[in-house]
Scaffold this active site. Sequence first.
Site, mmCIF file in Angstrom:
data_model
loop_
_atom_site.group_PDB
_atom_site.id
_atom_site.type_symbol
_atom_site.label_atom_id
_atom_site.label_comp_id
_atom_site.label_asym_id
_atom_site.label_seq_id
_atom_site.Cartn_x
_atom_site.Cartn_y
_atom_site.Cartn_z
ATOM 1 C CE1 TYR A 28 -3.375 -2.719 0.154
ATOM 2 C CE2 TYR A 28 -3.043 -2.877 2.517
ATOM 3 C CZ TYR A 28 -3.641 -3.331 1.356
ATOM 4 O OH TYR A 28 -4.507 -4.399 1.405
ATOM 5 C CB ALA A 35 -0.968 7.652 -5.708
ATOM 6 C CD1 TRP A 58 31.917 16.325 -0.846
ATOM 7 C CD2 TRP A 58 30.452 18.018 -0.916
ATOM 8 N NE1 TRP A 58 32.621 17.471 -1.108
ATOM 9 C CE2 TRP A 58 31.746 18.523 -1.155
ATOM 10 C CE3 TRP A 58 29.375 18.891 -0.913
ATOM 11 C CZ2 TRP A 58 31.973 19.882 -1.395
ATOM 12 C CZ3 TRP A 58 29.613 20.229 -1.154
ATOM 13 C CH2 TRP A 58 30.898 20.704 -1.387
ATOM 14 C CD GLU A 80 3.744 18.668 -2.433
ATOM 15 O OE1 GLU A 80 2.553 18.762 -2.822
ATOM 16 O OE2 GLU A 80 4.454 19.653 -2.188
ATOM 17 C CD GLU A 87 -3.874 20.052 -2.807
ATOM 18 O OE1 GLU A 87 -3.554 19.395 -3.822
ATOM 19 O OE2 GLU A 87 -3.397 21.164 -2.534
#
Length: 132
Positions: A28, A35, A58, A80, A87
């Site tokens: 999942y 997605a 680095w 995000e 949304e």
Amino acid sequence: MPSPNSAEPVNPQKERKGLSRVWHATGYSIAGLRAGWSETAFRQEAIAALVLLPLAFWLGRNWTEIALLTGSVIALMVVELLNTAIETAIDRIGPEWNHLSKRAKDMGSAAVLLSLVFCSGVWLAALYQRLI
């Protein structure tokens, strides 16, 4: 459709135990990443992460700096994905304008903005320290 009093689980995932549950949950999660990839913002952040994550090893002078650099990038991607989930859920409810829907979407967007500011600040501070 099972009755409310039946013993059948609504979600069979809840009945899985041990490695079977982990295996299915991993599937999942991979589906969620796929997605997310369809969203432009997540795709841009993922491509940036392909550059930034190795660069963190680095740029960072010790494990703490490396953890901050990599963690800030991963946190941005997590936020995000959560914003996209908000949304998507709001859009599923209906296309009509609603002040609560707008508020939820705006707060998700603000969360992305704050995580982007945090990530940028961590990276700029590390670059500044490396250059002086």
